[in-house]
Enzyme design. Sequence first.
Site, PDB file in Angstrom:
ATOM      1  N   CYS A 223     -62.957  -8.729 -55.016  1.00 31.02           N
ATOM      2  CA  CYS A 223     -63.763  -9.352 -53.960  1.00 31.02           C
ATOM      3  C   CYS A 223     -65.167  -8.766 -53.881  1.00 31.02           C
ATOM      4  O   CYS A 223     -66.005  -9.269 -53.145  1.00 31.02           O
ATOM      5  CB  CYS A 223     -63.068  -9.212 -52.613  1.00 31.02           C
TER       6      CYS A 223
ATOM      7  N   ALA B  45     -62.511   3.400 -62.481  1.00 29.38           N
ATOM      8  CA  ALA B  45     -63.784   3.813 -61.881  1.00 29.38           C
ATOM      9  C   ALA B  45     -64.636   4.628 -62.842  1.00 29.38           C
ATOM     10  O   ALA B  45     -65.739   5.024 -62.510  1.00 29.38           O
ATOM     11  CB  ALA B  45     -63.522   4.629 -60.607  1.00 29.38           C
ATOM     12  N   GLY B  46     -64.122   4.917 -64.034  1.00 31.06           N
ATOM     13  CA  GLY B  46     -64.892   5.673 -65.013  1.00 31.06           C
ATOM     14  C   GLY B  46     -64.739   7.179 -64.917  1.00 31.06           C
ATOM     15  O   GLY B  46     -65.618   7.922 -65.353  1.00 31.06           O
TER      16      GLY B  46
ATOM     17  N   ALA C 112     -61.047   8.818 -57.594  1.00 28.59           N
ATOM     18  CA  ALA C 112     -61.293   7.386 -57.454  1.00 28.59           C
ATOM     19  C   ALA C 112     -60.004   6.646 -57.733  1.00 28.59           C
ATOM     20  O   ALA C 112     -59.013   7.235 -58.161  1.00 28.59           O
ATOM     21  CB  ALA C 112     -62.381   6.937 -58.438  1.00 28.59           C
ATOM     22  N   SER C 113     -60.061   5.342 -57.544  1.00 28.52           N
ATOM     23  CA  SER C 113     -58.956   4.488 -57.979  1.00 28.52           C
ATOM     24  C   SER C 113     -59.061   4.346 -59.492  1.00 28.52           C
ATOM     25  O   SER C 113     -59.984   4.873 -60.124  1.00 28.52           O
ATOM     26  CB  SER C 113     -59.055   3.119 -57.304  1.00 28.52           C
TER      27      SER C 113
ATOM     28  N   GLU D  87     -56.820  13.584 -65.366  1.00 28.03           N
ATOM     29  CA  GLU D  87     -55.493  13.292 -64.799  1.00 28.03           C
ATOM     30  C   GLU D  87     -55.033  14.411 -63.864  1.00 28.03           C
ATOM     31  O   GLU D  87     -53.868  14.799 -63.847  1.00 28.03           O
ATOM     32  CB  GLU D  87     -54.459  13.051 -65.907  1.00 28.03           C
ATOM     33  N   ALA D  88     -55.972  14.917 -63.065  1.00 24.33           N
ATOM     34  CA  ALA D  88     -55.702  16.070 -62.195  1.00 24.33           C
ATOM     35  C   ALA D  88     -54.662  15.787 -61.118  1.00 24.33           C
ATOM     36  O   ALA D  88     -54.086  16.733 -60.567  1.00 24.33           O
ATOM     37  CB  ALA D  88     -57.006  16.550 -61.553  1.00 24.33           C
TER      38      ALA D  88
END
Length: 192
Positions: free
Chosen positions: A146, A13-14, A9-10, A87-88
């Site tokens: 947004c 994002a958890g 994810a960005s 942190e892959a």
Amino acid sequence: MAKLYFYYASMNAGKSAHLLQADFNYRERGMRTMLWTAALDSRSGGRVKSRIGLESGAHLFTPETDLWAAVMAEHAAAPLACVLVDEAQFLMPQQVWRLARLADEAAIPVLCYGLRTDFRGELFPGSAVLLGIADALVELKAVCHCGRKATMNLRVDEKGRAVSDGAQTEIGGNDRYVALCRRHFSAALAGA
């Protein structure tokens, strides 16, 4: 059959919270796990930390770490039910292949969590290999200002202006990066 998973994810994002929840689920059932995070991110102090306050101790990997040997030594001492890597994106390609080997040959599920792309929208080397060989790809969702799905990581300077040049890796959190949808990411870079 054990699998290699890539949860991507960005930022915001958890991902780390999801990893810690998965770890908790294994441990609650009396199963042993092994957590890893990148030594490159010196803010962690050898811990996987989520923005919502969850954290747990972890082993640190560097580009030189032989993950196969380290995990197999731990597994020989007492069987592991799962290996979890935060942190892959900072894994080296050969390290991703060794993690795949853990799933394939040692029958240990491996759950990797990380960013797909950098602040320019380019794949990290570790993420590229994970996207290519993982048995399961799971996108976690973040939200742009947004309301659309955030898929990009915009790097900003100390004044909040978009940064389009620099090293692929620069450690930082909300002070250095903003998760945006592709439209707002592109607009921010066009104004940089």
